[in-house]
Design an enzyme around this catalytic site. Structure first.
Site, PDB file in Angstrom:
ATOM      1  N   GLY A   1      -0.386  -5.047   9.203  1.00 25.20           N
ATOM      2  CA  GLY A   1      -1.661  -5.251   8.498  1.00 25.20           C
ATOM      3  C   GLY A   1      -1.552  -6.330   7.433  1.00 25.20           C
ATOM      4  O   GLY A   1      -2.410  -7.221   7.345  1.00 25.20           O
TER       5      GLY A   1
ATOM      6  N   CYS B   1       3.519  -2.872   4.015  1.00 27.26           N
ATOM      7  CA  CYS B   1       2.664  -1.739   4.367  1.00 27.26           C
ATOM      8  C   CYS B   1       3.488  -0.856   5.300  1.00 27.26           C
ATOM      9  O   CYS B   1       4.711  -1.002   5.373  1.00 27.26           O
ATOM     10  CB  CYS B   1       1.337  -2.201   4.968  1.00 27.26           C
ATOM     11  SG  CYS B   1       1.452  -3.126   6.515  1.00 27.26           S
ATOM     12  N   GLY B   2       2.857   0.055   6.002  1.00 23.41           N
ATOM     13  CA  GLY B   2       3.625   0.969   6.843  1.00 23.41           C
ATOM     14  C   GLY B   2       4.406   0.245   7.932  1.00 23.41           C
ATOM     15  O   GLY B   2       5.593   0.489   8.139  1.00 23.41           O
ATOM     16  N   THR B   3       3.722  -0.653   8.622  1.00 20.77           N
ATOM     17  CA  THR B   3       4.354  -1.405   9.711  1.00 20.77           C
ATOM     18  C   THR B   3       4.680  -2.841   9.342  1.00 20.77           C
ATOM     19  O   THR B   3       5.458  -3.485  10.036  1.00 20.77           O
ATOM     20  CB  THR B   3       3.398  -1.482  10.919  1.00 20.77           C
ATOM     21  OG1 THR B   3       2.183  -2.118  10.468  1.00 20.77           O
ATOM     22  CG2 THR B   3       3.089  -0.098  11.476  1.00 20.77           C
ATOM     23  N   GLY B   4       4.020  -3.365   8.332  1.00 18.94           N
ATOM     24  CA  GLY B   4       4.094  -4.794   8.009  1.00 18.94           C
ATOM     25  C   GLY B   4       3.069  -5.611   8.782  1.00 18.94           C
ATOM     26  O   GLY B   4       2.870  -6.794   8.497  1.00 18.94           O
TER      27      GLY B   4
ATOM     28  N   ASP C   1       0.867  -1.181   0.000  1.00 14.84           N
ATOM     29  CA  ASP C   1       0.000   0.000   0.000  1.00 14.84           C
ATOM     30  C   ASP C   1       0.904   1.231   0.000  1.00 14.84           C
ATOM     31  O   ASP C   1       2.124   1.127  -0.221  1.00 14.84           O
ATOM     32  CB  ASP C   1      -0.964  -0.036   1.201  1.00 14.84           C
ATOM     33  CG  ASP C   1      -0.267   0.209   2.529  1.00 14.84           C
ATOM     34  OD1 ASP C   1       0.981   0.301   2.563  1.00 14.84           O
ATOM     35  OD2 ASP C   1      -0.976   0.336   3.555  1.00 14.84           O
ATOM     36  N   HIS C   2       0.323   2.399   0.275  1.00 19.03           N
ATOM     37  CA  HIS C   2       1.108   3.639   0.242  1.00 19.03           C
ATOM     38  C   HIS C   2       2.230   3.644   1.273  1.00 19.03           C
ATOM     39  O   HIS C   2       3.284   4.234   1.038  1.00 19.03           O
ATOM     40  CB  HIS C   2       0.188   4.852   0.452  1.00 19.03           C
ATOM     41  CG  HIS C   2      -0.643   4.758   1.694  1.00 19.03           C
ATOM     42  ND1 HIS C   2      -1.777   3.959   1.759  1.00 19.03           N
ATOM     43  CD2 HIS C   2      -0.525   5.337   2.908  1.00 19.03           C
ATOM     44  CE1 HIS C   2      -2.308   4.074   2.970  1.00 19.03           C
ATOM     45  NE2 HIS C   2      -1.567   4.894   3.683  1.00 19.03           N
TER      46      HIS C   2
ATOM     47  N   HIS D   1      13.150 -22.110  10.382  1.00 18.60           N
ATOM     48  CA  HIS D   1      12.291 -22.734  11.397  1.00 18.60           C
ATOM     49  C   HIS D   1      10.816 -22.707  11.031  1.00 18.60           C
ATOM     50  O   HIS D   1      10.057 -23.555  11.496  1.00 18.60           O
ATOM     51  CB  HIS D   1      12.450 -22.004  12.743  1.00 18.60           C
ATOM     52  CG  HIS D   1      13.788 -22.212  13.383  1.00 18.60           C
ATOM     53  ND1 HIS D   1      14.062 -21.848  14.674  1.00 18.60           N
ATOM     54  CD2 HIS D   1      14.942 -22.751  12.888  1.00 18.60           C
ATOM     55  CE1 HIS D   1      15.328 -22.151  14.973  1.00 18.60           C
ATOM     56  NE2 HIS D   1      15.886 -22.682  13.902  1.00 18.60           N
TER      57      HIS D   1
ATOM     58  N   ARG E   1       7.857   1.854   6.737  1.00 18.03           N
ATOM     59  CA  ARG E   1       8.183   3.065   7.490  1.00 18.03           C
ATOM     60  C   ARG E   1       9.199   2.795   8.596  1.00 18.03           C
ATOM     61  O   ARG E   1       9.581   3.715   9.316  1.00 18.03           O
ATOM     62  CB  ARG E   1       6.910   3.659   8.111  1.00 18.03           C
ATOM     63  CG  ARG E   1       5.946   4.184   7.065  1.00 18.03           C
ATOM     64  CD  ARG E   1       4.679   4.739   7.709  1.00 18.03           C
ATOM     65  NE  ARG E   1       3.776   5.238   6.676  1.00 18.03           N
ATOM     66  CZ  ARG E   1       2.459   5.082   6.699  1.00 18.03           C
ATOM     67  NH1 ARG E   1       1.888   4.444   7.707  1.00 18.03           N
ATOM     68  NH2 ARG E   1       1.714   5.560   5.729  1.00 18.03           N
TER      69      ARG E   1
HETATM   70  C1  RB5 Z   1      -1.553   2.936   6.356  1.00 14.23           C
HETATM   71  O1  RB5 Z   1      -1.438   4.237   6.755  1.00 14.23           O
HETATM   72  C2  RB5 Z   1      -1.074   1.959   7.417  1.00 14.23           C
HETATM   73  O2  RB5 Z   1      -2.020   1.836   8.426  1.00 14.23           O
HETATM   74  C3  RB5 Z   1      -0.769   0.635   6.783  1.00 14.23           C
HETATM   75  O3  RB5 Z   1       0.230   0.803   5.833  1.00 14.23           O
HETATM   76  C4  RB5 Z   1      -0.272  -0.470   7.681  1.00 14.23           C
HETATM   77  O4  RB5 Z   1       0.801  -0.048   8.468  1.00 14.23           O
HETATM   78  C5  RB5 Z   1      -1.281  -1.207   8.450  1.00 14.23           C
HETATM   79  O5  RB5 Z   1      -0.981  -2.164   9.160  1.00 14.23           O
END
Ligand code: RB5
Length: 144
Positions: free
Chosen positions: A70, A65-68, A7-8, A98, A109
């Site tokens: 989601g 994604c931003g954190t991985g 995603d973004h 493993h 991010r």
């Molecule tokens: C999007 O802003 C963010 O919530 C998504 O990339 C992700 O980190 C969700 O887990």
């Protein structure tokens, strides 16, 4: 085949990984997003990656994604997917050795690009350790 999706929050890193794989001559399929869209939603890009990975046991996925977090949650809802959220090369090695992870999840991010590229190398080149204890643990973990 390697399937990539983001995603973004993961777009810049996904582009860097695609460029890296291309330079290495590694075949991959970019499942998008193919442009930066601050309003896009990560589950939309998890789906095509998961479907690609499930086509062959040697296939791999890379989701960002931003954190991985989601993308990990979404991917792991699919039977046959073993998605691992990875922060460094040791995690990448252990996720393969493993856990026989077939999808690599990254937080765009939170990880430096050079670290992420080393993580990708390790993830793609490390085999699972073929020992009964690891195989049985993963069967139990995946309720197989
Ligand atoms: C999007 O802003 C963010 O919530 C998504 O990339 C992700 O980190 C969700 O887990």
């Amino acid at each position: 085949m390697i399937y990539l999706g983001c995603d973004h929050g993961g777009f810049a890193l996904k582009q860097a990984i695609c460029a890296y794989l291309q330079k290495q001559g590694v075949a991959f399929t970019d499942c998008g997003n193919t442009k930066y869209d601050a309003e896009d939603n990560f589950p939309d890009f998890v789906e095509p990656v998961v479907q690609g990975v499930l086509q062959d046991q040697d296939n791999r996925g890379i989701l960002i994604c931003g954190t991985g977090i989601g993308v990990s949650i979404a991917a792991n809802h699919h039977r046959g997917i073993r998605a691992a959220l990875v922060h460094n090369v040791d995690y990448a090695r252990l996720a393969r050795q493993h856990n026989n992870a077939n999808v690599l999840c990254l937080g765009g991010r939170f990880i430096e690009t050079n670290v992420a590229l080393s993580v990708v190398d390790t993830f793609l080149s490390t085999p699972m350790i073929n020992q009964t204890k690891y195989i049985n643990r993963m069967k139990a973990a995946c309720k197989e």
